[in-house]
Design a protein around this motif. Structure first.
Motif, short mmCIF file in Angstrom:
data_model
loop_
_atom_site.label_atom_id
_atom_site.label_comp_id
_atom_site.label_asym_id
_atom_site.label_seq_id
_atom_site.Cartn_x
_atom_site.Cartn_y
_atom_site.Cartn_z
N LEU A 13 0.84 -1.27 -0.47
CA LEU A 13 0.13 -0.49 0.37
C LEU A 13 1.23 1.13 -0.04
N ALA A 14 1.96 1.25 0.90
CA ALA A 14 3.27 2.96 0.47
C ALA A 14 3.27 3.07 -0.74
N TYR A 15 4.32 1.37 -1.36
CA TYR A 15 3.93 1.42 -2.62
C TYR A 15 3.26 2.23 -3.65
N ARG A 16 2.01 2.06 -3.62
CA ARG A 16 0.61 2.37 -4.56
C ARG A 16 0.18 3.60 -4.49
N ILE A 70 10.56 6.99 8.63
CA ILE A 70 11.30 6.26 7.52
C ILE A 70 10.69 5.37 6.82
N GLU A 71 10.55 4.89 7.35
CA GLU A 71 9.38 3.82 6.01
C GLU A 71 8.87 4.65 5.02
N VAL A 72 8.23 5.06 5.77
CA VAL A 72 7.27 5.29 4.06
C VAL A 72 8.25 6.37 2.94
N VAL A 73 9.63 7.17 3.79
CA VAL A 73 10.48 7.44 2.71
C VAL A 73 11.04 6.69 1.39
N MET A 74 11.56 5.57 2.24
CA MET A 74 11.88 5.00 1.77
C MET A 74 11.16 3.72 0.50
N HIS A 75 9.50 4.13 0.99
CA HIS A 75 8.93 3.74 -0.41
C HIS A 75 8.38 4.58 -0.87
N GLY A 76 9.48 6.11 -0.84
CA GLY A 76 8.98 7.16 -1.86
C GLY A 76 7.67 7.51 -1.72
N CYS A 77 7.41 7.62 -0.70
CA CYS A 77 5.33 7.74 -0.42
C CYS A 77 6.05 9.08 -0.11
N VAL A 78 4.95 10.50 -0.12
CA VAL A 78 5.94 11.77 0.67
C VAL A 78 5.43 11.43 2.20
N PRO A 79 5.30 12.18 2.77
CA PRO A 79 5.03 11.84 4.05
C PRO A 79 4.15 12.94 4.83
N LEU A 80 2.93 12.54 5.15
CA LEU A 80 1.71 14.04 5.01
C LEU A 80 2.20 14.22 7.26
N ILE A 81 3.26 14.85 7.37
CA ILE A 81 3.35 14.41 9.20
C ILE A 81 2.35 15.31 10.36
N ILE A 82 1.60 14.95 10.88
CA ILE A 82 1.23 15.26 12.28
C ILE A 82 1.83 15.27 13.03
N SER A 83 1.61 16.49 13.95
CA SER A 83 2.48 16.19 15.19
C SER A 83 2.65 17.50 15.39
N ASN A 84 2.00 18.50 16.83
CA ASN A 84 2.38 19.68 16.92
C ASN A 84 4.03 19.62 17.80
N ARG A 85 4.91 18.31 18.39
CA ARG A 85 5.68 18.16 18.69
C ARG A 85 7.12 17.72 18.46
N LEU A 86 6.65 17.50 16.82
CA LEU A 86 8.43 16.91 16.27
C LEU A 86 8.44 18.18 16.01
N GLN A 87 10.21 18.90 16.20
CA GLN A 87 11.01 20.23 15.87
C GLN A 87 11.44 20.30 15.38
N PRO A 88 11.33 20.93 14.23
CA PRO A 88 12.19 20.80 12.48
C PRO A 88 14.10 20.75 13.39
#
Length: 124
Positions: A85-88, A106-124
């Motif tokens: 499903l990630a590849y598709r 990381i898995e999402v990126v390795m599958h070539g899928c664009v990650p849509l991050i939903i978090s207000n806790r992840l600092q850039p």
């Protein structure tokens, strides 16, 4: 706070590698995909927003190219099914869970899928 300014987020070790299939973006037939547990507020909100559409999206799966598949928590995917499903998928939804960083990112990126991050806790 869950993430301090001094915290360092390290990538998780995963078993996936970038493949030729990861680069094939135009042939993907799923607009957005998510499968996981409800262990955070953002994941619960995601289910509340899209949960009722799951059965309808699956019913007309062969007709639509802009499907949004948000699997219910009781629908457990095997790793190989999740990977397919990630590849598709064009977009893989990555809400935070127990921590702001998730191995799925990381898995999402390795599958070539664009990650849509939903978090207000992840600092850039």
């Amino acid at each position: 706070p869950p993430v301090l300014h001094e915290d360092i987020v390290l990538p998780w070790v995963i078993a996936f590698e970038w493949t030729h299939r990861s680069a094939k973006f135009r042939t993907r037939d799923i607009l957005a995909f998510y499968s996981g547990t409800e262990n955070s507020c953002s994941r619960k909100l995601l289910r509340q927003t899209f949960g009722d559409r799951f059965q309808q999206e699956m019913k007309f799966a062969s007709l639509a190219r802009s499907r949004v598949l948000i699997f219910p928590p009781e629908f457990r995917l095997r790793q190989q099914d999740w990977s397919e499903l990630a590849y598709r998928s064009k977009i893989c939804i990555c809400p935070d869970g127990d921590s702001p960083n998730t191995g799925r990112l990381i898995e999402v990126v390795m599958h070539g899928c664009v990650p849509l991050i939903i978090s207000n806790r992840l600092q850039p």
